[in-house]
Design a protein around this motif. Structure first.
Motif, PDB file in Angstrom:
ATOM      1  N   TRP A 142       0.839  -1.209   0.000  1.00  0.00           N
ATOM      2  CA  TRP A 142       0.000   0.000   0.000  1.00  0.00           C
ATOM      3  C   TRP A 142       0.870   1.254   0.000  1.00  0.00           C
ATOM      4  O   TRP A 142       0.626   2.198  -0.753  1.00  0.00           O
ATOM      5  N   ASP A 143       1.887   1.273   0.862  1.00  0.00           N
ATOM      6  CA  ASP A 143       2.790   2.423   0.936  1.00  0.00           C
ATOM      7  C   ASP A 143       3.590   2.587  -0.355  1.00  0.00           C
ATOM      8  O   ASP A 143       3.852   3.712  -0.792  1.00  0.00           O
ATOM      9  N   ALA A 144       3.990   1.471  -0.956  1.00  0.00           N
ATOM     10  CA  ALA A 144       4.735   1.532  -2.216  1.00  0.00           C
ATOM     11  C   ALA A 144       3.869   2.137  -3.320  1.00  0.00           C
ATOM     12  O   ALA A 144       4.332   2.978  -4.100  1.00  0.00           O
ATOM     13  N   ALA A 145       2.611   1.740  -3.377  1.00  0.00           N
ATOM     14  CA  ALA A 145       1.705   2.302  -4.379  1.00  0.00           C
ATOM     15  C   ALA A 145       1.517   3.801  -4.134  1.00  0.00           C
ATOM     16  O   ALA A 145       1.550   4.609  -5.078  1.00  0.00           O
ATOM     17  N   GLY A 146       1.339   4.188  -2.889  1.00  0.00           N
ATOM     18  CA  GLY A 146       1.214   5.607  -2.560  1.00  0.00           C
ATOM     19  C   GLY A 146       2.490   6.365  -2.886  1.00  0.00           C
ATOM     20  O   GLY A 146       2.442   7.502  -3.361  1.00  0.00           O
ATOM     21  N   GLY A 147       3.629   5.744  -2.627  1.00  0.00           N
ATOM     22  CA  GLY A 147       4.910   6.378  -2.940  1.00  0.00           C
ATOM     23  C   GLY A 147       5.089   6.584  -4.435  1.00  0.00           C
ATOM     24  O   GLY A 147       5.607   7.622  -4.869  1.00  0.00           O
ATOM     25  N   GLY A 155       9.469  14.670  -4.333  1.00  0.00           N
ATOM     26  CA  GLY A 155       8.834  13.385  -4.628  1.00  0.00           C
ATOM     27  C   GLY A 155       9.349  12.290  -3.716  1.00  0.00           C
ATOM     28  O   GLY A 155       8.579  11.487  -3.171  1.00  0.00           O
ATOM     29  N   ASN A 156      10.662  12.238  -3.534  1.00  0.00           N
ATOM     30  CA  ASN A 156      11.262  11.237  -2.660  1.00  0.00           C
ATOM     31  C   ASN A 156      10.855  11.451  -1.210  1.00  0.00           C
ATOM     32  O   ASN A 156      10.580  10.498  -0.485  1.00  0.00           O
ATOM     33  N   TYR A 157      10.807  12.704  -0.782  1.00  0.00           N
ATOM     34  CA  TYR A 157      10.408  13.016   0.589  1.00  0.00           C
ATOM     35  C   TYR A 157       8.978  12.553   0.843  1.00  0.00           C
ATOM     36  O   TYR A 157       8.702  11.853   1.824  1.00  0.00           O
ATOM     37  N   ASP A 158       8.067  12.959  -0.035  1.00  0.00           N
ATOM     38  CA  ASP A 158       6.660  12.597   0.145  1.00  0.00           C
ATOM     39  C   ASP A 158       6.474  11.082   0.168  1.00  0.00           C
ATOM     40  O   ASP A 158       5.740  10.557   1.005  1.00  0.00           O
ATOM     41  N   ALA A 159       7.139  10.400  -0.736  1.00  0.00           N
ATOM     42  CA  ALA A 159       7.014   8.942  -0.808  1.00  0.00           C
ATOM     43  C   ALA A 159       7.562   8.279   0.459  1.00  0.00           C
ATOM     44  O   ALA A 159       6.930   7.382   1.026  1.00  0.00           O
ATOM     45  N   ALA A 160       8.718   8.724   0.906  1.00  0.00           N
ATOM     46  CA  ALA A 160       9.356   8.109   2.076  1.00  0.00           C
ATOM     47  C   ALA A 160       8.560   8.341   3.355  1.00  0.00           C
ATOM     48  O   ALA A 160       8.637   7.528   4.286  1.00  0.00           O
ATOM     49  N   GLN A 161       7.801   9.437   3.404  1.00  0.00           N
ATOM     50  CA  GLN A 161       6.996   9.708   4.592  1.00  0.00           C
ATOM     51  C   GLN A 161       5.915   8.652   4.795  1.00  0.00           C
ATOM     52  O   GLN A 161       5.372   8.513   5.887  1.00  0.00           O
ATOM     53  N   ARG A 162       5.616   7.891   3.774  1.00  0.00           N
ATOM     54  CA  ARG A 162       4.613   6.829   3.883  1.00  0.00           C
ATOM     55  C   ARG A 162       5.145   5.605   4.625  1.00  0.00           C
ATOM     56  O   ARG A 162       4.376   4.768   5.059  1.00  0.00           O
TER      57      ARG A 162
END
Length: 125
Positions: free
Chosen positions: A28-33, A60-67
């Protein structure tokens, strides 16, 4: 004895359940990332602002990693694929790829993407 066997079986079931839930959360987090990375790319193209690409890489990397771990994994995979393609196809060079990867790692590591924000970039981004 039966109670002990039941407790052991129950603990195996709960552990398996926890691993399944953890794996589901990762996916789920990977898809959101991946979505976060797409959104940053879309915004970068829309903004079309000189010297802003490193900011959008970091964001983009920051937002994705926050998941969580799944988002960070997706950001790394997407960033690495993009940079490999970019260096092989576009011929932008090793220095640009190195600088992009630095911004990617900065954002993925929790660093503030505004470190790379160019002066005058609209606040919308």
């Amino acid at each position: 004895m039966r109670l002990a066997v039941c407790l052991v079986l129950l603990s195996f079931i709960l552990c398996a359940d926890a691993r399944i839930l953890e794996a589901g959360r990762f996916v789920w987090d990977a898809a959101g990332g991946a979505w976060d990375m797409w959104r940053a790319y879309r915004d970068m193209r829309e903004a079309n602002y000189k010297n802003a690409d490193k900011y959008f890489h970091a964001r983009g990397n920051y937002d994705a990693a926050q998941r969580g771990p799944g988002g960070a994994w997706a950001a790394k995979v997407i960033s690495d694929m993009r940079e490999n393609w970019q260096s092989d196809v576009s011929g932008r060079g090793a220095e640009d790829t190195r600088a992009d990867q630095e911004a990617n790692a900065w954002g993925r590591g929790g660093g503030d993407p505004n470190r790379y924000r160019p002066q005058g970039l609209p606040s919308k981004y």
